[in-house]
Write a protein that holds these residues in place. Structure first.
Motif, PDB file in Angstrom:
ATOM      1  N   THR A  70      -5.492  -0.915  17.072  1.00  0.00           N
ATOM      2  CA  THR A  70      -5.747   0.506  16.889  1.00  0.00           C
ATOM      3  C   THR A  70      -4.584   1.107  16.105  1.00  0.00           C
ATOM      4  N   PHE A  71      -4.794   2.303  15.577  1.00  0.00           N
ATOM      5  CA  PHE A  71      -3.691   2.942  14.868  1.00  0.00           C
ATOM      6  C   PHE A  71      -2.540   3.250  15.829  1.00  0.00           C
ATOM      7  N   ALA A  72      -2.846   3.492  17.100  1.00  0.00           N
ATOM      8  CA  ALA A  72      -1.776   3.707  18.082  1.00  0.00           C
ATOM      9  C   ALA A  72      -0.918   2.443  18.205  1.00  0.00           C
ATOM     10  N   ASP A  73      -1.560   1.276  18.203  1.00  0.00           N
ATOM     11  CA  ASP A  73      -0.818   0.018  18.264  1.00  0.00           C
ATOM     12  C   ASP A  73       0.024  -0.177  17.004  1.00  0.00           C
ATOM     13  N   LEU A  74      -0.557   0.131  15.865  1.00  0.00           N
ATOM     14  CA  LEU A  74       0.175  -0.031  14.607  1.00  0.00           C
ATOM     15  C   LEU A  74       1.362   0.927  14.542  1.00  0.00           C
ATOM     16  N   ASP A  75       1.172   2.162  15.026  1.00  0.00           N
ATOM     17  CA  ASP A  75       2.287   3.110  15.101  1.00  0.00           C
ATOM     18  C   ASP A  75       3.387   2.573  16.017  1.00  0.00           C
ATOM     19  N   GLY A  76       2.955   1.919  17.119  1.00  0.00           N
ATOM     20  CA  GLY A  76       3.914   1.408  18.083  1.00  0.00           C
ATOM     21  C   GLY A  76       4.853   0.374  17.515  1.00  0.00           C
ATOM     22  N   GLY A  77       4.415  -0.329  16.474  1.00  0.00           N
ATOM     23  CA  GLY A  77       5.275  -1.319  15.848  1.00  0.00           C
ATOM     24  C   GLY A  77       6.538  -0.724  15.264  1.00  0.00           C
ATOM     25  N   LEU A  78       6.506   0.562  14.945  1.00  0.00           N
ATOM     26  CA  LEU A  78       7.687   1.230  14.394  1.00  0.00           C
ATOM     27  C   LEU A  78       8.462   1.981  15.469  1.00  0.00           C
ATOM     28  N   ALA A  79       7.917   2.029  16.685  1.00  0.00           N
ATOM     29  CA  ALA A  79       8.561   2.776  17.766  1.00  0.00           C
ATOM     30  C   ALA A  79       9.125   1.882  18.854  1.00  0.00           C
ATOM     31  N   ASN A  80       8.579   0.683  19.001  1.00  0.00           N
ATOM     32  CA  ASN A  80       9.035  -0.231  20.046  1.00  0.00           C
ATOM     33  C   ASN A  80      10.114  -1.148  19.501  1.00  0.00           C
ATOM     34  N   PRO A  81      11.297  -1.175  20.123  1.00  0.00           N
ATOM     35  CA  PRO A  81      12.398  -1.983  19.582  1.00  0.00           C
ATOM     36  C   PRO A  81      12.043  -3.444  19.372  1.00  0.00           C
ATOM     37  N   TRP A  82      11.322  -4.056  20.337  1.00  0.00           N
ATOM     38  CA  TRP A  82      11.010  -5.480  20.239  1.00  0.00           C
ATOM     39  C   TRP A  82      10.038  -5.784  19.106  1.00  0.00           C
TER      40      TRP A  82
END
Length: 247
Positions: A70-82
């Motif tokens: 989802t776009f939320a998951d893709l956004d998370g790639g830039l927000a989650n350190p790991w």
């Protein structure tokens, strides 16, 4: 570079077939960057509204990995350190193949402007928590060595080799184009002592089993010394107890 042209053609044809059921498609990894070899897989990320997951296909002799997010998951790639360690670099080199709403290109623009300062506090906290979680692996390696259970010790040693490296990648604020680049980047950032221990623990340098396990414990000790200032009192007690087992 015939293999590269072939991989691009496969990606473009497959993206055209998949486009009607997606909100965006991007080509990532070595094929997007132009550093692929004949056995590289083709990484396609598909933006979807539901049913995220990963599918592997064989298309014209090439392995294709379809990652539905989802776009939320893709956004998370830039927000989650790991995730950011590799996601930021991957986005910077991605080739957008389908983007009717312009959201894939906006994500790519964010990645190109992204810096670790945007998530600095979360990055330090995550690296510290990762070290706390890995304390159990230290106890297991030390315990299995003492019990002469080499396979169990080796399995937990492998966890330390990989996961301690990720914790330091975040602590060092690294941005890598892929996980394949991460290990050399951590070695360069951490220096000769880390590199020697990692090579021994990972099996690059010739060593017996016990020596390899002790090298993995040395990696934890190294990381504990580096990240100690980010631990609270309760975390310190856990990490220092584990660190004592690495001596």
């Amino acid at each position: 570079m015939h293999h590269h042209a072939h991989a691009l053609a496969v990606a473009e044809r497959l993206a055209a077939d998949l486009a009607p059921g997606t909100r965006g498609i991007g080509l990532f990894g070595s094929v997007a960057k132009g550093t692929d070899h004949p056995h590289s897989d083709i990484d396609l990320f598909l933006a979807v509204d539901a049913d995220p997951g990963t599918e592997v296909r064989q298309v014209q002799g090439r392995m294709v990995t379809l990652s539905r997010k989802t776009f939320a998951d893709l956004d998370g790639g830039l927000a989650n350190p790991w995730e950011a360690v590799t996601a930021v670099g991957a986005w910077r080199h991605a080739v957008v193949l389908h983007d009717p709403e312009g959201r894939m290109r906006r994500l790519q623009a964010r990645a190109r402007d992204w810096t670790w300062e945007t998530i600095a506090a979360a990055a330090d906290q995550w690296a510290a928590r990762e070290l706390v979680g890995l304390a159990e692996e230290v106890h297991k390696v030390a315990g299995m060595l003492a019990l002469d259970r080499p396979r169990a010790a080796a399995a937990n040693r492998a966890v330390l080799v990989l996961q301690v490296g990720y914790a330091l990648a975040v602590a060092d604020r690294l941005v890598c184009d892929s996980e394949n680049d991460l290990w050399d980047a951590v070695a360069a950032a951490e220096g000769p002592a880390w590199t020697s221990a990692w090579d021994t623990a990972a099996g690059i340098a010739a060593a017996d089993h016990a020596t390899g396990c002790r090298a993995a414990l040395a990696l934890y000790r190294h990381a504990a010394d580096r990240l100690d200032r980010h631990l609270d009192a309760a975390e310190c007690a856990i990490v220092r107890t584990a660190r004592d087992l690495t001596a």
